[in-house]
Write a protein that holds these residues in place. Structure first.
Motif, PDB file in Angstrom:
ATOM      1  N   PHE A 205       0.957  -1.086  -0.059  1.00 11.53           N
ATOM      2  CA  PHE A 205       0.108  -0.043   0.081  1.00 11.53           C
ATOM      3  C   PHE A 205       0.773   1.320   0.055  1.00 11.53           C
ATOM      4  CE2 PHE A 205      -2.794   3.030   2.155  1.00 11.53           C
ATOM      5  CZ  PHE A 205      -3.682   3.357   1.029  1.00 11.53           C
ATOM      6  N   VAL A 206       1.816   1.372   0.686  1.00  5.48           N
ATOM      7  CA  VAL A 206       2.866   2.233   0.733  1.00  5.48           C
ATOM      8  C   VAL A 206       3.459   2.687  -0.764  1.00  5.48           C
ATOM      9  CG1 VAL A 206       5.318   3.051   1.525  1.00  5.48           C
ATOM     10  CG2 VAL A 206       3.717   2.044   3.066  1.00  5.48           C
ATOM     11  N   LEU A 207       3.744   1.509  -1.420  1.00  3.88           N
ATOM     12  CA  LEU A 207       4.104   1.856  -2.624  1.00  3.88           C
ATOM     13  C   LEU A 207       3.176   2.357  -3.648  1.00  3.88           C
ATOM     14  CD1 LEU A 207       6.324  -1.544  -3.435  1.00  3.88           C
ATOM     15  CD2 LEU A 207       7.206   0.692  -3.101  1.00  3.88           C
ATOM     16  N   THR A 208       1.722   1.682  -3.563  1.00  2.07           N
ATOM     17  CA  THR A 208       0.748   2.275  -4.169  1.00  2.07           C
ATOM     18  C   THR A 208       0.478   3.806  -4.151  1.00  2.07           C
ATOM     19  OG1 THR A 208      -0.616   0.098  -3.956  1.00  2.07           O
ATOM     20  CG2 THR A 208      -1.673   2.107  -4.667  1.00  2.07           C
TER      21      THR A 208
ATOM     22  N   GLU B 152       1.345   6.828  -6.877  1.00  2.00           N
ATOM     23  CA  GLU B 152       0.363   8.170  -7.533  1.00  2.00           C
ATOM     24  C   GLU B 152       0.960   9.126  -7.564  1.00  2.00           C
ATOM     25  OE1 GLU B 152      -2.715   7.827  -8.467  1.00  2.00           O
ATOM     26  OE2 GLU B 152      -3.222   5.575  -7.833  1.00  2.00           O
ATOM     27  N   VAL B 153       1.816   9.504  -6.694  1.00  2.00           N
ATOM     28  CA  VAL B 153       2.573  10.965  -6.792  1.00  2.00           C
ATOM     29  C   VAL B 153       3.850  10.975  -7.231  1.00  2.00           C
ATOM     30  CG1 VAL B 153       0.878  11.986  -5.055  1.00  2.00           C
ATOM     31  CG2 VAL B 153       2.948  10.864  -4.458  1.00  2.00           C
ATOM     32  N   MET B 154       4.771   9.789  -7.043  1.00  2.00           N
ATOM     33  CA  MET B 154       6.114  10.034  -7.418  1.00  2.00           C
ATOM     34  C   MET B 154       6.373   8.253  -8.187  1.00  2.00           C
ATOM     35  SD  MET B 154       7.880  11.740  -4.251  1.00  2.00           S
ATOM     36  CE  MET B 154       9.362  12.097  -5.071  1.00  2.00           C
ATOM     37  N   PRO B 155       5.857   8.131  -9.257  1.00  2.00           N
ATOM     38  CA  PRO B 155       5.971   6.966 -10.026  1.00  2.00           C
ATOM     39  C   PRO B 155       7.472   6.279 -10.043  1.00  2.00           C
ATOM     40  CG  PRO B 155       5.255   8.382 -11.503  1.00  2.00           C
ATOM     41  CD  PRO B 155       5.064   9.098 -10.197  1.00  2.00           C
ATOM     42  N   GLU B 156       8.328   7.273 -10.464  1.00  2.00           N
ATOM     43  CA  GLU B 156       9.761   6.787 -10.708  1.00  2.00           C
ATOM     44  C   GLU B 156      10.409   6.263  -9.338  1.00  2.00           C
ATOM     45  OE1 GLU B 156      11.902   9.694 -12.549  1.00  2.00           O
ATOM     46  OE2 GLU B 156      10.578   9.629 -14.403  1.00  2.00           O
ATOM     47  N   ARG B 157      10.030   7.068  -8.198  1.00  2.00           N
ATOM     48  CA  ARG B 157      10.711   6.768  -7.105  1.00  2.00           C
ATOM     49  C   ARG B 157       9.936   5.386  -6.463  1.00  2.00           C
ATOM     50  NH1 ARG B 157      14.124   5.349  -4.073  1.00  2.00           N
ATOM     51  NH2 ARG B 157      14.320   5.548  -1.716  1.00  2.00           N
ATOM     52  N   ALA B 158       8.631   5.208  -6.713  1.00  2.00           N
ATOM     53  CA  ALA B 158       7.866   4.085  -6.320  1.00  2.00           C
ATOM     54  C   ALA B 158       8.626   2.664  -7.010  1.00  2.00           C
ATOM     55  CB  ALA B 158       6.409   4.018  -6.861  1.00  2.00           C
TER      56      ALA B 158
END
Length: 230
Positions: free
Chosen positions: A151-154, A158-164
């Motif tokens: 869920f943290v990754l989700t 949503e806001v920083m896809p590259e960092r995810a």
């Protein structure tokens, strides 16, 4: 297939209406009532209170229908947990997307934690299931340990896809797990009434922890100190 045969086949699948519901709709209704009963039982009394008989009694569902829907009591418990996760996940993601579009990424991170606090305060049953009961129960613990990092990754996605994407890499596994464990402990304490700071400061602390531990290139505004819970 003739029209008559097709109609007969459809009737065989859907069955007769009873009180305006098809058999499939009645089954879905019984399942939802059992899950709702499980949320109430586990969320107010703990996992031990969730038995087949208790769930059926609370849901006004006969035992034979229970076993048509759930092979075991543990299967119902898993469904209760999944529904609880959905009830906190949906509003958090909505708040994150809205804040990101209207204010910015930092506001979205704060909105995620603010919404999470609001959900567990509005319905303490959900907080108990997500944190206290999931940590203590052998059936729920593996589900909980997997759910929090994902869920943290989700949310980050949503806001920083590259960092995810970077955080999904094997080299970030311990970082993600450590942050998720810390966040779990914080929300467990908050949901059980531990109050070292105001609500706003708690949210700010969670957001700061996320930014620092996950190396997010963001800067938080200064927290407003209120000296206690509002």
């Amino acid at each position: 297939m003739t029209t008559t045969a097709a109609a007969a086949s459809t009737q065989e699948r859907t069955g007769r209406l009873w009180q305006g519901q098809t058999p499939d709709a009645r089954e879905a209704d019984r399942r939802q009532r059992l899950v709702e009963a499980g949320i109430d039982l586990v969320g107010t009394q703990g996992v031990a209170a969730l038995t087949m008989r208790a769930a059926c009694r609370e849901a006004s569902v006969g035992p034979r229908y229970f076993y048509e829907l759930f092979a075991t009591r543990e299967e119902l418990l898993e469904a209760v947990y999944d529904e609880t996760v959905s009830r906190i996940r949906t509003p958090i993601l909505a708040a994150v997307v809205d804040a990101a579009e209207s204010v910015g990424v930092t506001a979205a991170i704060i909105a995620a934690f603010d919404t999470a606090v609001a959900v567990v305060e509005d319905d303490p049953r959900l907080g108990r299931i997500l944190f206290r009961e999931s940590a203590a129960d052998d059936t729920l613990r593996p589900r909980s340990q997997a759910a929090m990092p994902e869920f943290v990754l989700t949310v980050i996605g949503e806001v920083m896809p590259e960092r995810a994407d970077e955080l999904r890499g094997p080299e970030s596994g311990w970082t993600l797990l450590g942050f998720s464990a810390a966040l779990f402990a914080l929300f467990l304490a908050w949901s059980e009434g531990v109050r070292h700071t105001s609500r706003d400061e708690f949210v700010q602390h969670c957001a700061s922890l996320a930014i620092n531990d996950l190396a997010l290139d963001l800067e938080l505004p200064a927290a407003r100190r209120t000296g206690g819970r509002p």
